[in-house]
Design an enzyme around this catalytic site. Structure first.
Site, PDB file in Angstrom:
ATOM      1  N   HIS A  70      53.574  28.130  13.358  1.00  0.00           N
ATOM      2  CA  HIS A  70      53.784  27.711  11.963  1.00  0.00           C
ATOM      3  C   HIS A  70      54.939  28.430  11.269  1.00  0.00           C
ATOM      4  CE1 HIS A  70      50.105  25.524  12.557  1.00  0.00           C
ATOM      5  NE2 HIS A  70      50.006  25.169  11.301  1.00  0.00           N
ATOM      6  N   LYS A 104      42.187  26.357   2.346  1.00  0.00           N
ATOM      7  CA  LYS A 104      43.555  26.706   1.939  1.00  0.00           C
ATOM      8  C   LYS A 104      44.116  25.552   1.129  1.00  0.00           C
ATOM      9  CE  LYS A 104      45.220  29.946   5.373  1.00  0.00           C
ATOM     10  NZ  LYS A 104      46.206  30.170   6.447  1.00  0.00           N
ATOM     11  N   LYS A 114      37.782  25.401  14.141  1.00  0.00           N
ATOM     12  CA  LYS A 114      38.273  25.860  12.828  1.00  0.00           C
ATOM     13  C   LYS A 114      37.146  26.492  12.022  1.00  0.00           C
ATOM     14  CE  LYS A 114      41.244  25.583   9.096  1.00  0.00           C
ATOM     15  NZ  LYS A 114      42.412  24.999   8.468  1.00  0.00           N
ATOM     16  N   GLU A 118      48.133  19.934  15.901  1.00  0.00           N
ATOM     17  CA  GLU A 118      47.138  20.928  15.452  1.00  0.00           C
ATOM     18  C   GLU A 118      45.913  20.910  16.372  1.00  0.00           C
ATOM     19  OE1 GLU A 118      48.023  23.060  13.240  1.00  0.00           O
ATOM     20  OE2 GLU A 118      49.019  22.161  11.506  1.00  0.00           O
ATOM     21  N   ASN A 131      47.859  29.990  12.753  1.00  0.00           N
ATOM     22  CA  ASN A 131      49.267  29.765  12.395  1.00  0.00           C
ATOM     23  C   ASN A 131      50.198  29.770  13.595  1.00  0.00           C
ATOM     24  OD1 ASN A 131      49.522  29.447   9.502  1.00  0.00           O
ATOM     25  ND2 ASN A 131      48.535  31.438   9.405  1.00  0.00           N
ATOM     26  N   GLU A 151      41.751  35.317   5.679  1.00  0.00           N
ATOM     27  CA  GLU A 151      42.848  35.639   6.597  1.00  0.00           C
ATOM     28  C   GLU A 151      43.265  37.104   6.560  1.00  0.00           C
ATOM     29  OE1 GLU A 151      45.702  32.453   7.154  1.00  0.00           O
ATOM     30  OE2 GLU A 151      47.240  33.936   7.567  1.00  0.00           O
ATOM     31  N   ARG A 211      39.805  26.977 -14.494  1.00  0.00           N
ATOM     32  CA  ARG A 211      39.472  28.074 -13.556  1.00  0.00           C
ATOM     33  C   ARG A 211      38.549  27.650 -12.423  1.00  0.00           C
ATOM     34  NH1 ARG A 211      39.129  31.187 -18.464  1.00  0.00           N
ATOM     35  NH2 ARG A 211      41.167  32.116 -18.829  1.00  0.00           N
ATOM     36  N   HIS A 232      54.877  17.794   9.269  1.00  0.00           N
ATOM     37  CA  HIS A 232      54.353  19.144   9.479  1.00  0.00           C
ATOM     38  C   HIS A 232      53.968  19.358  10.957  1.00  0.00           C
ATOM     39  CE1 HIS A 232      52.246  22.888   8.700  1.00  0.00           C
ATOM     40  NE2 HIS A 232      51.185  22.389   9.305  1.00  0.00           N
ATOM     41  N   ARG A 263      41.974  34.647  11.379  1.00  0.00           N
ATOM     42  CA  ARG A 263      42.409  33.345  10.840  1.00  0.00           C
ATOM     43  C   ARG A 263      43.919  33.138  10.995  1.00  0.00           C
ATOM     44  NH1 ARG A 263      40.462  29.925   5.524  1.00  0.00           N
ATOM     45  NH2 ARG A 263      41.894  28.196   5.926  1.00  0.00           N
ATOM     46  N   HIS A 302      57.409  26.123   9.720  1.00  0.00           N
ATOM     47  CA  HIS A 302      57.659  26.085   8.268  1.00  0.00           C
ATOM     48  C   HIS A 302      59.147  26.245   7.983  1.00  0.00           C
ATOM     49  CE1 HIS A 302      53.247  27.318   7.101  1.00  0.00           C
ATOM     50  NE2 HIS A 302      53.365  26.041   7.420  1.00  0.00           N
TER      51      HIS A 302
HETATM   52  P1  NAD Z   1      50.471  13.658   4.701  1.00  0.00           P
HETATM   53  O1  NAD Z   1      49.420  14.078   3.795  1.00  0.00           O
HETATM   54  O2  NAD Z   1      51.865  13.575   4.170  1.00  0.00           O
HETATM   55  O3  NAD Z   1      50.068  12.240   5.346  1.00  0.00           O
HETATM   56  C1  NAD Z   1      50.942  11.668   6.269  1.00  0.00           C
HETATM   57  C2  NAD Z   1      51.298  10.229   5.885  1.00  0.00           C
HETATM   58  O4  NAD Z   1      50.249   9.376   6.253  1.00  0.00           O
HETATM   59  C3  NAD Z   1      51.550   9.993   4.413  1.00  0.00           C
HETATM   60  O5  NAD Z   1      52.582   9.058   4.275  1.00  0.00           O
HETATM   61  C4  NAD Z   1      50.231   9.393   3.958  1.00  0.00           C
HETATM   62  O6  NAD Z   1      50.363   8.618   2.792  1.00  0.00           O
HETATM   63  C5  NAD Z   1      49.857   8.551   5.138  1.00  0.00           C
HETATM   64  N1  NAD Z   1      48.441   8.297   5.309  1.00  0.00           N
HETATM   65  C6  NAD Z   1      47.426   9.170   5.132  1.00  0.00           C
HETATM   66  N2  NAD Z   1      46.284   8.632   5.540  1.00  0.00           N
HETATM   67  C7  NAD Z   1      46.563   7.390   5.971  1.00  0.00           C
HETATM   68  C8  NAD Z   1      45.785   6.350   6.519  1.00  0.00           C
HETATM   69  N3  NAD Z   1      44.488   6.510   6.781  1.00  0.00           N
HETATM   70  N4  NAD Z   1      46.394   5.190   6.820  1.00  0.00           N
HETATM   71  C9  NAD Z   1      47.725   5.038   6.617  1.00  0.00           C
HETATM   72  N5  NAD Z   1      48.522   6.003   6.133  1.00  0.00           N
HETATM   73  C10 NAD Z   1      47.940   7.167   5.810  1.00  0.00           C
HETATM   74  O7  NAD Z   1      50.562  14.618   5.978  1.00  0.00           O
HETATM   75  P2  NAD Z   1      49.459  15.353   6.852  1.00  0.00           P
HETATM   76  O8  NAD Z   1      50.061  15.468   8.193  1.00  0.00           O
HETATM   77  O9  NAD Z   1      48.132  14.752   6.706  1.00  0.00           O
HETATM   78  O10 NAD Z   1      49.380  16.789   6.189  1.00  0.00           O
HETATM   79  C11 NAD Z   1      50.479  17.663   6.188  1.00  0.00           C
HETATM   80  C12 NAD Z   1      50.279  18.671   5.091  1.00  0.00           C
HETATM   81  O11 NAD Z   1      49.102  19.426   5.357  1.00  0.00           O
HETATM   82  C13 NAD Z   1      51.405  19.665   4.960  1.00  0.00           C
HETATM   83  O12 NAD Z   1      51.741  19.825   3.613  1.00  0.00           O
HETATM   84  C14 NAD Z   1      50.812  20.944   5.495  1.00  0.00           C
HETATM   85  O13 NAD Z   1      51.376  22.090   4.919  1.00  0.00           O
HETATM   86  C15 NAD Z   1      49.372  20.795   5.134  1.00  0.00           C
HETATM   87  N6  NAD Z   1      48.447  21.563   5.963  1.00  0.00           N
HETATM   88  C16 NAD Z   1      47.525  22.311   5.321  1.00  0.00           C
HETATM   89  C17 NAD Z   1      46.607  23.035   6.050  1.00  0.00           C
HETATM   90  C18 NAD Z   1      45.535  23.799   5.336  1.00  0.00           C
HETATM   91  O14 NAD Z   1      44.819  24.565   5.986  1.00  0.00           O
HETATM   92  N7  NAD Z   1      45.359  23.607   4.045  1.00  0.00           N
HETATM   93  C19 NAD Z   1      46.622  22.985   7.439  1.00  0.00           C
HETATM   94  C20 NAD Z   1      47.574  22.202   8.072  1.00  0.00           C
HETATM   95  C21 NAD Z   1      48.486  21.488   7.322  1.00  0.00           C
HETATM   96  N1  GLY Z   2      45.907  25.879   8.867  1.00  0.00           N
HETATM   97  C1  GLY Z   2      45.734  27.286   8.869  1.00  0.00           C
HETATM   98  C2  GLY Z   2      44.490  27.758   8.207  1.00  0.00           C
HETATM   99  O1  GLY Z   2      43.702  27.010   7.688  1.00  0.00           O
HETATM  100  O2  GLY Z   2      44.266  28.921   8.187  1.00  0.00           O
END
Ligand code: NAD
Ligand code: GLY
Length: 360
Positions: free
Chosen positions: A246, A141, A225, A183, A243, A235, A119, A263, A239, A250
């Site tokens: 998005h 998130k 942010k 972003e 998006n 949200e 939890r 993404h 917030r 998505h």
């Molecule tokens: P990712 O986590 O897939 O990383 C992209 C690639 O880069 C991967 O292959 C990873 O292994 C590689 N990588 C990471 N760091 C590296 C480094 N320093 N050197 C070499 N390679 C490296 O993708 P991302 O773009 O970081 O994240 C996308 C994800 O984030 C999606 O799932 C999306 O939904 C999510 N997201 C979440 C939020 C949130 O608020 N929680 C906001 C935006 C996006």
């Molecule tokens: N990436 C959207 C949020 O954090 O709300």
């Protein structure tokens, strides 16, 4: 090093550390760890690059590492369970700390695992992509994808701290850097027109990985942010503006198969769709839309939707979105450059016409 605070309600707050050499800085990580047991969740690409550096600070701890396969297609309940399996097999207690070392995929999964395990256990974000440093690691998130929709299973769960070391971006490939810029550009479009001007003037420096330019872009993005999250952690209002692009993005990610479009790439195309629809509503003019498309192109991002997807497919996928209310699709649009709307209910006829014109 710059330190920003994310100020949440009820006096809760946590720091975002931004700078160079933070991963090797002694004491920075451990000042946020109060347990002996520490789990590090990472993936097969990032672990060989940075896991040992992180571990050097944890010599006095019992460490369990969980190395997941690399890719958006593994951001699933199934792989989440592998984290729980390992923590339980190692008898990790409720006072344990989980560190997510990676991009947004690892951050979202690690955070969700921390939210659920017994939890809720303490959680630290060490984001290693530009996208994760400017967006996903901040704000709490967390979650995983479902075959029927992106990020549909998850929780709001805030970290103890975020350590964004700009040096780790040296190993990131150019396509991933551009995905992060989608972003970054978003903040300019939704609430920071002066930052958008700066991005237009400095895009070449960002793509060339100029350290000062990158540090500025990370910091300004995190300031934006943190302000939005501080105002509306769960949200219920502003917030949702984070998006922009998005819902359509998505739909592209889910419809094309997770991992096909990054993404940030899908968000860039979605932002163009949002700009197009904002123009149809009379909020933006053609010059504004051209400005947005040109900046995304300058960041080496795609700006046209995948030819293989149909209007019907988009509508079905966009109907599975957390902003929707009573089944009605709601989108974030732009009232002006630097000013996002709150979610706008778009009726089906209007959406179909726009999709036919834009993506048909
Ligand atoms: P990712 O986590 O897939 O990383 C992209 C690639 O880069 C991967 O292959 C990873 O292994 C590689 N990588 C990471 N760091 C590296 C480094 N320093 N050197 C070499 N390679 C490296 O993708 P991302 O773009 O970081 O994240 C996308 C994800 O984030 C999606 O799932 C999306 O939904 C999510 N997201 C979440 C939020 C949130 O608020 N929680 C906001 C935006 C996006
Ligand atoms: N990436 C959207 C949020 O954090 O709300």
């Amino acid at each position: 090093m710059n330190t920003l605070q994310v100020e949440l309600g009820g006096g809760r707050r946590y720091p975002i550390y931004i700078g160079s050499g933070l991963l090797t800085q002694s004491g920075l990580l451990t000042r946020h760890i109060r347990s002996r047991q520490v789990a590090i969740v990472s993936n097969t690409t990032i672990a060989p690059l940075y896991l040992d550096t992180v571990k050097t600070h944890l010599a006095d701890h019992t460490i369990e590492t969980v190395i997941l396969p690399d890719g958006e297609q593994y951001k699933t309940l199934h792989y989440l369970e592998t984290i729980f399996d390992r923590l339980l097999a190692s008898k990790f207690s409720r006072n344990a700390t989980l560190i997510a070392l990676g991009g947004g995929v690892i951050g979202d999964m690690g955070g969700f695992a921390a939210a659920c395990y017994q939890r809720g256990i303490a959680f630290i974000q060490i984001p290693t992509t530009l996208l994760a440093q400017v967006d996903s690691s901040v704000g709490g998130k967390t979650g995983v994808n479902h075959p029927l929709g992106k990020n549909m299973i998850g929780a709001f769960y805030q970290p103890q701290c975020v350590i964004a070391d700009a040096d780790v971006l040296d190993t990131l490939d150019d396509r991933q850097l551009s995905a992060g810029l989608a972003e970054v550009i978003k903040y300019g479009l939704i609430r920071d027109a002066a930052f958008l001007d700066w991005l237009e003037s400095n895009m070449a420096k960002l793509l060339a990985r100029d350290k000062a330019a990158l540090a500025y872009a990370i910091e300004r993005s995190c300031i934006n942010k943190a302000e939005v999250v501080g105002e509306d952690e769960f949200e219920s209002g502003v917030r949702a503006t984070l998006n922009l692009g998005h819902t359509f993005g998505h739909a592209i990610e889910t419809g094309s198969g997770y991992g096909h479009y990054l993404h940030g790439e899908a968000v860039a195309i979605g932002t163009c769709f949002a700009a197009d629809l904002s123009q149809r509503l009379g909020w933006l003019d053609a010059a504004d839309v051209a400005r947005i498309v040109n900046l995304l192109k300058a960041a080496k991002l795609p700006v046209t939707p995948p030819a293989a997807m149909t209007t019907a497919q988009y509508i079905e996928l966009m109907a599975v979105d957390k902003k929707n209310v009573d089944g009605k699709i709601r989108l974030i649009l732009l009232e002006a450059i630097g000013k996002a709307s709150l979610p706008v209910g778009v009726d089906l006829a209007q959406l179909t016409a726009s999709l036919n014109a834009y993506a048909g």
